[in-house]
Design a protein around this motif. Structure first.
Motif, PDB file in Angstrom:
ATOM      1  N   HIS A 150      -0.656  -3.037  -5.665  1.00  0.00           N
ATOM      2  CA  HIS A 150      -1.743  -3.419  -4.545  1.00  0.00           C
ATOM      3  C   HIS A 150      -1.635  -2.048  -4.292  1.00  0.00           C
ATOM      4  CE1 HIS A 150      -1.685  -7.878  -5.759  1.00  0.00           C
ATOM      5  NE2 HIS A 150      -0.301  -7.389  -5.756  1.00  0.00           N
ATOM      6  N   VAL A 151      -2.969  -1.601  -3.841  1.00  0.00           N
ATOM      7  CA  VAL A 151      -3.367   0.016  -3.885  1.00  0.00           C
ATOM      8  C   VAL A 151      -4.566  -0.442  -2.202  1.00  0.00           C
ATOM      9  CG1 VAL A 151      -4.785   2.026  -4.249  1.00  0.00           C
ATOM     10  CG2 VAL A 151      -3.298   0.779  -5.581  1.00  0.00           C
ATOM     11  N   THR A 152      -4.277  -0.133  -1.537  1.00  0.00           N
ATOM     12  CA  THR A 152      -5.354  -0.347   0.174  1.00  0.00           C
ATOM     13  C   THR A 152      -5.502   1.311   0.215  1.00  0.00           C
ATOM     14  OG1 THR A 152      -3.690  -1.847   0.961  1.00  0.00           O
ATOM     15  CG2 THR A 152      -5.145  -0.923   2.373  1.00  0.00           C
ATOM     16  N   PHE A 159      -0.060   2.076  -2.097  1.00  0.00           N
ATOM     17  CA  PHE A 159       0.343   1.426  -3.111  1.00  0.00           C
ATOM     18  C   PHE A 159       1.619  -0.027  -3.146  1.00  0.00           C
ATOM     19  CE2 PHE A 159      -0.948   6.090  -3.864  1.00  0.00           C
ATOM     20  CZ  PHE A 159      -1.608   5.383  -4.507  1.00  0.00           C
ATOM     21  N   ARG A 160       1.898  -0.995  -2.802  1.00  0.00           N
ATOM     22  CA  ARG A 160       2.305  -1.691  -2.980  1.00  0.00           C
ATOM     23  C   ARG A 160       2.878  -2.367  -4.387  1.00  0.00           C
ATOM     24  NH1 ARG A 160      -0.131  -2.278   2.100  1.00  0.00           N
ATOM     25  NH2 ARG A 160       0.741  -1.544   4.022  1.00  0.00           N
ATOM     26  N   LEU A 173       4.303   2.758  -0.995  1.00  0.00           N
ATOM     27  CA  LEU A 173       4.822   3.795  -0.674  1.00  0.00           C
ATOM     28  C   LEU A 173       2.827   4.354  -0.241  1.00  0.00           C
ATOM     29  CD1 LEU A 173       4.836   7.513  -1.057  1.00  0.00           C
ATOM     30  CD2 LEU A 173       3.917   7.079  -2.998  1.00  0.00           C
ATOM     31  N   ARG A 174       2.788   4.929   1.420  1.00  0.00           N
ATOM     32  CA  ARG A 174       1.745   5.316   1.721  1.00  0.00           C
ATOM     33  C   ARG A 174       1.744   6.674   1.503  1.00  0.00           C
ATOM     34  NH1 ARG A 174      -2.035   3.536   5.738  1.00  0.00           N
ATOM     35  NH2 ARG A 174      -2.027   5.283   7.252  1.00  0.00           N
ATOM     36  N   ILE A 175       0.699   7.054   0.991  1.00  0.00           N
ATOM     37  CA  ILE A 175       0.114   8.780   0.852  1.00  0.00           C
ATOM     38  C   ILE A 175      -1.016   8.818   1.956  1.00  0.00           C
ATOM     39  CG2 ILE A 175      -0.221  10.865   0.193  1.00  0.00           C
ATOM     40  CD1 ILE A 175       0.628   9.404  -2.403  1.00  0.00           C
ATOM     41  N   SER A 176      -0.055   9.422   3.168  1.00  0.00           N
ATOM     42  CA  SER A 176      -1.335  10.074   4.122  1.00  0.00           C
ATOM     43  C   SER A 176      -1.073  11.528   4.436  1.00  0.00           C
ATOM     44  CB  SER A 176      -0.785   9.222   6.293  1.00  0.00           C
ATOM     45  OG  SER A 176       0.319  10.016   5.949  1.00  0.00           O
TER      46      SER A 176
END
Length: 156
Positions: free
Chosen positions: A70-72, A81-82, A94-97
């Motif tokens: 699941h992409v938020t 990305f979960r 994974l969180r890319i900020s």
């Protein structure tokens, strides 16, 4: 395992790096969400099974293994990305900020959360440093691919 690090994108003191804008970085992250093959070695294909303005549900096909994630999207800020846990995949996120620590400097912060344990007593602990190193190398490659995308957009 919680693992977080940054990859420098723009470094004003380094003339060898061509600066990217926040918009170019965001576009690259959207490309990773929509078409992850250039970013994920071994990925054969990706099927987007659901979408709305800020979320995607994808099936990632690695041979016989399919991982649903699941992409938020947080426009111009971050992508998360979960992945769902299955018998073949432990799941995680994974969180890319996109961050701007100073004027003209942009970095991407990568924050991983997995079920891999970091305690010395855990049987998985010998793999933790290997996994961190692999994640870091993959994230440097992500920035390389985003640079290639930005350069191809400029030349068109």
């Amino acid at each position: 395992m919680n693992f977080e690090h940054v990859v420098i994108v723009n470094e004003p003191e380094n003339p060898l790096l061509i600066d990217l804008s926040r918009e170019q970085l965001w576009f690259g992250l959207l490309c990773r969400a929509e078409n992850p093959r250039p970013f994920l070695p071994g990925l054969e294909h990706c099927v987007i099974v659901e979408r709305d303005d800020t979320t995607l549900v994808r099936d990632l096909h690695f041979g016989d293994t399919v991982i649903r994630d699941h992409v938020t999207l947080e426009p111009m800020e971050a992508v998360t990305f979960r992945s769902e846990a299955t018998e073949h995949h432990a799941g995680g996120s994974l969180r890319i900020s996109i961050e701007e620590p100073s004027v003209a400097q942009l970095v991407l912060r990568f924050h991983y959360r997995t079920t891999l344990a970091e305690r010395i007593s855990d049987p998985d602990s010998p793999y933790v440093e290997f996994v961190k190193s692999a994640y870091h190398a993959s994230d440097i490659d992500t920035v390389r691919v985003i640079r290639m995308i930005a350069e191809s957009e400029i030349s068109h």
